[in-house]
Scaffold this motif. Sequence first.
Motif, PDB file in Angstrom:
ATOM      1  N   TYR A 295       0.834  -1.206   0.000  1.00 38.91           N
ATOM      2  CA  TYR A 295       0.000   0.000   0.000  1.00 38.91           C
ATOM      3  C   TYR A 295       0.871   1.259   0.000  1.00 38.91           C
ATOM      4  CZ  TYR A 295      -4.056   2.941   0.741  1.00 38.91           C
ATOM      5  OH  TYR A 295      -5.033   3.889   0.578  1.00 38.91           O
ATOM      6  N   ALA A 296       1.974   1.218   0.736  1.00 38.07           N
ATOM      7  CA  ALA A 296       2.899   2.358   0.729  1.00 38.07           C
ATOM      8  C   ALA A 296       3.483   2.545  -0.667  1.00 38.07           C
ATOM      9  CB  ALA A 296       4.008   2.140   1.755  1.00 38.07           C
ATOM     10  N   ALA A 297       3.870   1.449  -1.308  1.00 39.31           N
ATOM     11  CA  ALA A 297       4.430   1.521  -2.664  1.00 39.31           C
ATOM     12  C   ALA A 297       3.412   2.073  -3.655  1.00 39.31           C
ATOM     13  CB  ALA A 297       4.904   0.145  -3.104  1.00 39.31           C
ATOM     14  N   LYS A 298       2.166   1.663  -3.490  1.00 41.84           N
ATOM     15  CA  LYS A 298       1.088   2.142  -4.353  1.00 41.84           C
ATOM     16  C   LYS A 298       0.961   3.666  -4.280  1.00 41.84           C
ATOM     17  CE  LYS A 298      -3.927   1.678  -4.952  1.00 41.84           C
ATOM     18  NZ  LYS A 298      -5.162   1.042  -4.407  1.00 41.84           N
ATOM     19  N   ASN A 299       1.277   4.212  -3.114  1.00 45.59           N
ATOM     20  CA  ASN A 299       1.193   5.662  -2.907  1.00 45.59           C
ATOM     21  C   ASN A 299       2.550   6.352  -3.044  1.00 45.59           C
ATOM     22  OD1 ASN A 299      -1.699   6.480  -1.963  1.00 45.59           O
ATOM     23  ND2 ASN A 299      -1.281   4.508  -0.976  1.00 45.59           N
ATOM     24  N   LYS A 300       3.487   5.638  -3.684  1.00 44.32           N
ATOM     25  CA  LYS A 300       4.821   6.180  -3.971  1.00 44.32           C
ATOM     26  C   LYS A 300       5.524   6.699  -2.712  1.00 44.32           C
ATOM     27  CE  LYS A 300       4.063   7.304  -8.848  1.00 44.32           C
ATOM     28  NZ  LYS A 300       2.842   6.489  -8.991  1.00 44.32           N
ATOM     29  N   ILE A 301       5.501   5.862  -1.669  1.00 39.13           N
ATOM     30  CA  ILE A 301       6.190   6.165  -0.415  1.00 39.13           C
ATOM     31  C   ILE A 301       7.305   5.152  -0.215  1.00 39.13           C
ATOM     32  CG2 ILE A 301       5.966   6.331   2.089  1.00 39.13           C
ATOM     33  CD1 ILE A 301       3.045   7.130   1.680  1.00 39.13           C
ATOM     34  N   TYR A 302       8.502   5.642   0.046  1.00 38.96           N
ATOM     35  CA  TYR A 302       9.671   4.794   0.276  1.00 38.96           C
ATOM     36  C   TYR A 302       9.484   4.050   1.599  1.00 38.96           C
ATOM     37  CZ  TYR A 302      14.682   3.641   0.775  1.00 38.96           C
ATOM     38  OH  TYR A 302      15.888   3.003   0.920  1.00 38.96           O
ATOM     39  N   THR A 303       9.749   2.747   1.593  1.00 37.35           N
ATOM     40  CA  THR A 303       9.606   1.957   2.815  1.00 37.35           C
ATOM     41  C   THR A 303      10.913   1.270   3.191  1.00 37.35           C
ATOM     42  OG1 THR A 303       8.803   0.062   1.526  1.00 37.35           O
ATOM     43  CG2 THR A 303       7.153   1.514   2.520  1.00 37.35           C
ATOM     44  N   SER A 304      11.217   1.325   4.472  1.00 35.96           N
ATOM     45  CA  SER A 304      12.413   0.691   5.022  1.00 35.96           C
ATOM     46  C   SER A 304      12.011  -0.167   6.211  1.00 35.96           C
ATOM     47  CB  SER A 304      13.414   1.773   5.463  1.00 35.96           C
ATOM     48  OG  SER A 304      14.522   1.202   6.125  1.00 35.96           O
ATOM     49  N   ILE A 305      12.594  -1.354   6.312  1.00 30.89           N
ATOM     50  CA  ILE A 305      12.265  -2.292   7.389  1.00 30.89           C
ATOM     51  C   ILE A 305      13.557  -2.797   8.022  1.00 30.89           C
ATOM     52  CG2 ILE A 305      11.119  -4.478   7.974  1.00 30.89           C
ATOM     53  CD1 ILE A 305       9.527  -4.089   5.317  1.00 30.89           C
ATOM     54  N   SER A 306      13.559  -2.896   9.350  1.00 29.45           N
ATOM     55  CA  SER A 306      14.708  -3.457  10.062  1.00 29.45           C
ATOM     56  C   SER A 306      14.280  -4.770  10.709  1.00 29.45           C
ATOM     57  CB  SER A 306      15.203  -2.484  11.142  1.00 29.45           C
ATOM     58  OG  SER A 306      16.328  -3.012  11.807  1.00 29.45           O
ATOM     59  N   THR A 307      15.066  -5.817  10.506  1.00 30.97           N
ATOM     60  CA  THR A 307      14.713  -7.146  10.993  1.00 30.97           C
ATOM     61  C   THR A 307      15.934  -7.873  11.543  1.00 30.97           C
ATOM     62  OG1 THR A 307      13.796  -9.302  10.341  1.00 30.97           O
ATOM     63  CG2 THR A 307      15.039  -8.114   8.670  1.00 30.97           C
ATOM     64  N   ASN A 308      15.697  -8.824  12.438  1.00 27.45           N
ATOM     65  CA  ASN A 308      16.795  -9.698  12.864  1.00 27.45           C
ATOM     66  C   ASN A 308      16.951 -10.868  11.906  1.00 27.45           C
ATOM     67  OD1 ASN A 308      14.892 -11.780  13.785  1.00 27.45           O
ATOM     68  ND2 ASN A 308      14.595 -10.533  15.623  1.00 27.45           N
ATOM     69  N   GLY A 309      16.001 -11.052  10.998  1.00 26.28           N
ATOM     70  CA  GLY A 309      16.129 -12.046   9.929  1.00 26.28           C
ATOM     71  C   GLY A 309      15.764 -13.464  10.286  1.00 26.28           C
ATOM     72  N   ILE A 310      15.546 -13.735  11.545  1.00 25.90           N
ATOM     73  CA  ILE A 310      15.363 -15.118  11.984  1.00 25.90           C
ATOM     74  C   ILE A 310      14.058 -15.729  11.480  1.00 25.90           C
ATOM     75  CG2 ILE A 310      14.962 -16.518  14.064  1.00 25.90           C
ATOM     76  CD1 ILE A 310      17.139 -14.920  15.420  1.00 25.90           C
ATOM     77  N   LEU A 311      13.029 -14.917  11.305  1.00 29.35           N
ATOM     78  CA  LEU A 311      11.730 -15.441  10.880  1.00 29.35           C
ATOM     79  C   LEU A 311      11.620 -15.646   9.367  1.00 29.35           C
ATOM     80  CD1 LEU A 311       9.318 -13.365  13.152  1.00 29.35           C
ATOM     81  CD2 LEU A 311      10.157 -15.685  13.518  1.00 29.35           C
ATOM     82  N   LEU A 312      12.643 -15.240   8.640  1.00 30.39           N
ATOM     83  CA  LEU A 312      12.559 -15.334   7.177  1.00 30.39           C
ATOM     84  C   LEU A 312      12.762 -16.766   6.702  1.00 30.39           C
ATOM     85  CD1 LEU A 312      14.280 -12.136   5.783  1.00 30.39           C
ATOM     86  CD2 LEU A 312      12.012 -12.460   6.749  1.00 30.39           C
ATOM     87  N   ASN A 313      11.793 -17.222   5.933  1.00 33.74           N
ATOM     88  CA  ASN A 313      11.881 -18.528   5.281  1.00 33.74           C
ATOM     89  C   ASN A 313      11.543 -18.331   3.806  1.00 33.74           C
ATOM     90  OD1 ASN A 313       9.080 -18.180   5.192  1.00 33.74           O
ATOM     91  ND2 ASN A 313       8.743 -19.444   7.033  1.00 33.74           N
ATOM     92  N   ALA A 314      11.465 -19.399   3.055  1.00 29.06           N
ATOM     93  CA  ALA A 314      11.230 -19.286   1.610  1.00 29.06           C
ATOM     94  C   ALA A 314       9.911 -18.573   1.306  1.00 29.06           C
ATOM     95  CB  ALA A 314      11.240 -20.682   0.977  1.00 29.06           C
ATOM     96  N   GLU A 315       8.877 -18.870   2.073  1.00 27.47           N
ATOM     97  CA  GLU A 315       7.568 -18.250   1.841  1.00 27.47           C
ATOM     98  C   GLU A 315       7.622 -16.741   2.100  1.00 27.47           C
ATOM     99  OE1 GLU A 315       2.957 -18.423   3.532  1.00 27.47           O
ATOM    100  OE2 GLU A 315       4.505 -19.727   4.392  1.00 27.47           O
ATOM    101  N   LYS A 316       8.244 -16.343   3.219  1.00 29.28           N
ATOM    102  CA  LYS A 316       8.323 -14.920   3.548  1.00 29.28           C
ATOM    103  C   LYS A 316       9.228 -14.168   2.561  1.00 29.28           C
ATOM    104  CE  LYS A 316       7.144 -14.544   8.442  1.00 29.28           C
ATOM    105  NZ  LYS A 316       6.719 -15.897   8.761  1.00 29.28           N
ATOM    106  N   VAL A 317      10.303 -14.804   2.143  1.00 28.24           N
ATOM    107  CA  VAL A 317      11.185 -14.176   1.160  1.00 28.24           C
ATOM    108  C   VAL A 317      10.429 -13.916  -0.139  1.00 28.24           C
ATOM    109  CG1 VAL A 317      13.165 -14.609  -0.366  1.00 28.24           C
ATOM    110  CG2 VAL A 317      13.386 -14.971   2.109  1.00 28.24           C
ATOM    111  N   ASP A 318       9.626 -14.875  -0.549  1.00 26.14           N
ATOM    112  CA  ASP A 318       8.819 -14.698  -1.766  1.00 26.14           C
ATOM    113  C   ASP A 318       7.867 -13.511  -1.614  1.00 26.14           C
ATOM    114  OD1 ASP A 318       7.739 -15.649  -4.390  1.00 26.14           O
ATOM    115  OD2 ASP A 318       5.935 -15.951  -3.178  1.00 26.14           O
ATOM    116  N   LYS A 319       7.234 -13.396  -0.458  1.00 27.25           N
ATOM    117  CA  LYS A 319       6.299 -12.291  -0.205  1.00 27.25           C
ATOM    118  C   LYS A 319       7.025 -10.950  -0.135  1.00 27.25           C
ATOM    119  CE  LYS A 319       2.672 -14.874   2.200  1.00 27.25           C
ATOM    120  NZ  LYS A 319       1.928 -15.046   3.472  1.00 27.25           N
ATOM    121  N   ILE A 320       8.224 -10.958   0.429  1.00 28.96           N
ATOM    122  CA  ILE A 320       9.020  -9.724   0.496  1.00 28.96           C
ATOM    123  C   ILE A 320       9.325  -9.229  -0.914  1.00 28.96           C
ATOM    124  CG2 ILE A 320      11.297  -8.763   1.073  1.00 28.96           C
ATOM    125  CD1 ILE A 320      11.278 -10.624   3.539  1.00 28.96           C
TER     126      ILE A 320
END
Length: 337
Positions: free
Chosen positions: A110-135
Amino acid sequence: MEFNPLKYITAKRLANIVKVILSYQISNLLKKPVVWGMPVSYSIEPTNHCNLKCPECPSGLGTLTRPLGLLSFEKFKEIVDQIKDTGFYIQLYFQGEPFINKNLFSMIEYAAKNKIYTSISTNGILLNAEKVDKILKSSPDKLIFSIDGLDEETYQNYRYGGTFADAEKGLKLLLEEKKKRKLKKPFVEFQFIVMKQNEHQIEQVKIYGKKIGVDKVTLKTMQITSDENAEYFLPENPEYSRYKKVNGKWIIKNKLKNRCFALWRTSVITWDGRVVPCCFDKDAKYEVGKLNGTGIKSVWKNENFLLFRKQILKNRKSIDICRNCTEGMKINIFEIE
């Protein structure tokens, strides 16, 4: 490129930037808060839940005095609809681990749709193949991996409850899939908070970043909230510390002038709609308003926020969160792209 503001600037947003800068400069001259514009950037908290127990993080330790919860997509959409004409940068994090919130991908889209830059900070531990695909499909502009060690011993010294193996696995999954799909986004930053226990790895981190293929490596100074933690965590090399010891006490090196541009340029909003002065108010102790039917513009210019800004212009050191603040101070001590 990490951030190209020209991609996100419109006539209204540019006019707002001018208002923000001018009103801040006039406020410093008059020593009286003048607020003409709206925030250029926002920190919006997807959740204050966390999957780790880092000793300087109130979310992980469970010491936050405010309720825990998750930001709904509907509330996020309401915020974006109010800010999209003047704001163009959203940090989708404050306290907690953003990827705990399953609505995060819809927020990014939704932020991208409104041309707003988005930044996210993560520890990365929850990322799996499904989440990477969604990212990669939702396409955030920037993803920061906070990984403060290059082996289990140094990593687990601070990132309690996690493993370097899991964090690295998430990072590698993302980088490999991004390369396979020939995508430019997200811009991936490897963030390394320098401590006594990992400062011997600084040169290795630079090499590691290039080898693994991140876009940027950042060494960051550590925030501490107690003398006990300062003694344990602060690095031996003073170049990598934002603190100095004076009369047996650790104090920030920042001169803490009676000014703070953050209070004119950015807004911090918790998962349940509390507006706080800045990112150092983790407990919302200085809450200036709440978005429970009240618009962001009303809170941004209300009497509570004006009084807080007035106090900053008069005596910044009198406010406890300001005495540990890095506004105007360089905290990223090394960057390599």
